[in-house]
Design a protein around this motif. Structure first.
Motif, PDB file in Angstrom:
ATOM      1  N   HIS A  77       0.842  -1.193   0.000  1.00  0.00           N
ATOM      2  CA  HIS A  77       0.000   0.000   0.000  1.00  0.00           C
ATOM      3  C   HIS A  77       0.882   1.250   0.000  1.00  0.00           C
ATOM      4  O   HIS A  77       1.807   1.369   0.808  1.00  0.00           O
ATOM      5  CB  HIS A  77      -0.916   0.003   1.226  1.00  0.00           C
ATOM      6  N   TYR A  78       0.553   2.178  -0.900  1.00  0.00           N
ATOM      7  CA  TYR A  78       1.314   3.410  -1.038  1.00  0.00           C
ATOM      8  C   TYR A  78       0.397   4.627  -0.931  1.00  0.00           C
ATOM      9  O   TYR A  78      -0.730   4.623  -1.430  1.00  0.00           O
ATOM     10  CB  TYR A  78       2.028   3.454  -2.396  1.00  0.00           C
ATOM     11  N   LEU A  79       0.918   5.651  -0.287  1.00  0.00           N
ATOM     12  CA  LEU A  79       0.229   6.929  -0.212  1.00  0.00           C
ATOM     13  C   LEU A  79       0.281   7.600  -1.582  1.00  0.00           C
ATOM     14  O   LEU A  79       1.345   7.682  -2.199  1.00  0.00           O
ATOM     15  CB  LEU A  79       0.935   7.803   0.831  1.00  0.00           C
ATOM     16  N   ASN A  80      -0.853   8.037  -2.094  1.00  0.00           N
ATOM     17  CA  ASN A  80      -0.902   8.758  -3.367  1.00  0.00           C
ATOM     18  C   ASN A  80      -1.163  10.235  -3.090  1.00  0.00           C
ATOM     19  O   ASN A  80      -2.217  10.593  -2.573  1.00  0.00           O
ATOM     20  CB  ASN A  80      -2.005   8.196  -4.268  1.00  0.00           C
ATOM     21  N   PRO A  81      -0.227  11.121  -3.422  1.00  0.00           N
ATOM     22  CA  PRO A  81      -0.376  12.535  -3.066  1.00  0.00           C
ATOM     23  C   PRO A  81      -1.294  13.331  -3.981  1.00  0.00           C
ATOM     24  O   PRO A  81      -1.594  14.480  -3.688  1.00  0.00           O
ATOM     25  CB  PRO A  81       1.061  13.064  -3.159  1.00  0.00           C
TER      26      PRO A  81
ATOM     27  N   TYR B 190       3.001   7.516  -7.893  1.00  0.00           N
ATOM     28  CA  TYR B 190       2.068   8.614  -8.174  1.00  0.00           C
ATOM     29  C   TYR B 190       0.999   8.097  -9.127  1.00  0.00           C
ATOM     30  O   TYR B 190       1.303   7.428 -10.120  1.00  0.00           O
ATOM     31  CB  TYR B 190       2.801   9.794  -8.802  1.00  0.00           C
ATOM     32  N   VAL B 191      -0.264   8.403  -8.830  1.00  0.00           N
ATOM     33  CA  VAL B 191      -1.382   7.938  -9.646  1.00  0.00           C
ATOM     34  C   VAL B 191      -2.200   9.139 -10.086  1.00  0.00           C
ATOM     35  O   VAL B 191      -2.506  10.028  -9.289  1.00  0.00           O
ATOM     36  CB  VAL B 191      -2.288   6.975  -8.843  1.00  0.00           C
TER      37      VAL B 191
ATOM     38  N   LEU C 292      -3.143   6.248 -14.846  1.00  0.00           N
ATOM     39  CA  LEU C 292      -1.705   6.213 -15.098  1.00  0.00           C
ATOM     40  C   LEU C 292      -0.985   6.160 -13.757  1.00  0.00           C
ATOM     41  O   LEU C 292      -1.095   7.080 -12.952  1.00  0.00           O
ATOM     42  CB  LEU C 292      -1.264   7.444 -15.895  1.00  0.00           C
ATOM     43  N   THR C 293      -0.251   5.082 -13.520  1.00  0.00           N
ATOM     44  CA  THR C 293       0.535   4.918 -12.297  1.00  0.00           C
ATOM     45  C   THR C 293       2.011   4.982 -12.655  1.00  0.00           C
ATOM     46  O   THR C 293       2.480   4.237 -13.517  1.00  0.00           O
ATOM     47  CB  THR C 293       0.240   3.573 -11.620  1.00  0.00           C
TER      48      THR C 293
END
Length: 277
Positions: free
Chosen positions: A73-77, A123-124, A218-219
Motif C-alpha cells: 500500500h502506497y500513499l498517493n499525493p 504517483y497515480v 496512469l501509475t
C-alpha cells in the motif's frame, strides 16, 4: 454532480475518519506496507482495516502495487495536491495552520521505503484519454517536448537506449535503457544522469496505463532512488510533469505556465519546517 465533485467528496469522506487518517499517517512514515504491517499498530481486525483501506483506494488516496503474492500500500499525493491547489494555496499562513490536520495526512513528498525491492515513489493520476493516446504522449519526442520541456528519444524497443534531450540541442539531462515495453499499457526504463553509475545501479521508472471506458489510470513508480535529495526532486517533478501531460491530452493545450517553475507552496514549506522542529 460532476465526476470531479464526486471524487472530491470521496476524498473528504475518507479523511473524515480518524482510523483512515491514522492509516495515512502510517504510510507517510513508511510507504509500501502490507496489510499485516499496517495492522500491527491498529487495534482492529484485518477485515475492518481492509474496509478502511478500500475506501482510501476508492478516494485515490492509497494505491496498491502487487509484488509477487504481496499487496503493498502506497500513499498517493495527487488528491491532496488538488485540495491544496483549489482551496489551500490562496489562504494566508494563519489559515494554513488551522487546516494543517488535512495536510499532515498526506504529504506530497513520498517517504523512502526500507524494503529494497519495493518502489520508492508512487504517483497515480486519472486522464480522460485512451491508453494509446497516453502511450504516444509518453514515447513521442514531439509530444514530450510540449508538456515536459524535453524530448524523450528512443525506438522504445527492449534493451534500446533512451534520452531525455534538452530542446536547445545541448544534450540530454537523463539517459537510460528500455527494460520492458508492452504497448500501450506498460513501459519500464532506467533513469539516471549521463555519466553517473550508482553503486546500486540506476533508478527505474515504470509507467502503467490502465484503461477503463473513456479514461485511464496512469501509475508512475520510481524505485531504487539514491538518496533523499533525489526523492525530493522527483516528488516535486512528477506531479508537475503529469499535470501538464493530463492538460495536453484533455484540452489540447499544456498549462499556461510550466508547473515545475512554480515556487514551493506555502503549505509545503510550512510542512517541511514542521518536520524539522
Amino acid at each position: 454532480m460532476s465526476a470531479d465533485a464526486s471524487g472530491m467528496d470521496a476524498v473528504f469522506k475518507a479523511l473524515a475518519d480518524p482510523t483512515r487518517r491514522l492509516l495515512l499517517d502510517r504510510l507517510r512514515q513508511q510507504n509500501g506496507q502490507t496489510l499485516r504491517q499496517l495492522c500491527e499498530h491498529l487495534e482492529m481486525a484485518r477485515q475492518s482495516a481492509t474496509q478502511h483501506l478500500d475506501l482510501l483506494q476508492q478516494a485515490n488516496l492509497v494505491t496498491v502495487v502487487r509484488r509477487g503474492r504481496e499487496r503493498l500500500h502506497y500513499l498517493n499525493p495527487a488528491p491532496i495536491h488538488e485540495i491544496e491547489q483549489r482551496w489551500i494555496s490562496g489562504f494566508d499562513k494563519p489559515r494554513l495552520h488551522a487546516i494543517s490536520a488535512i495536510k499532515n495526512q498526506a504529504e506530497e513528498q513520498a517517504m523512502i521505503n526500507t524494503t529494497a525491492s519495493a518502489p520508492s515513489y508512487v504517483y497515480v493520476t486519472y486522464i480522460r484519454a485512451s491508453a494509446e493516446q497516453v502511450w504516444q504522449a509518453l514515447t513521442d519526442a514531439d509530444l514530450t517536448a510540449r508538456y515536459w520541456g524535453h524530448a524523450n528519444v528512443s525506438d522504445w524497443q527492449p534493451d534500446s537506449t533512451w534520452e531525455h534531450q534538452r530542446l536547445d540541442g545541448s544534450g540530454p539531462d537523463v539517459v537510460g535503457r528500455v527494460l520492458h515495453t508492452e504497448p500501450p499499457t506498460r513501459l519500464v526504463i532506467t533513469f539516471e544522469a549521463p555519466g553517473e553509475e550508482a553503486a546500486d545501479g540506476p533508478s527505474v521508472v515504470t509507467f502503467l496505463v490502465e484503461p477503463h471506458h473513456d479514461i485511464v489510470r496512469l501509475t508512475v513508480t520510481h524505485e531504487n532512488l539514491t538518496d533523499p535529495a533525489m526523492l525530493n526532486g522527483i516528488s516535486q517533478g512528477w506531479p508537475a510533469v503529469l499535470a501538464n501531460l493530463k492538460s495536453l491530452l484533455e484540452t489540447g493545450e499544456v498549462l499556461p505556465h510550466a508547473p515545475w517553475e512554480m515556487p514551493q507552496s506555502t503549505a509545503s514549506q510550512w510542512g517541511a519546517a514542521s518536520s524539522r522542529s
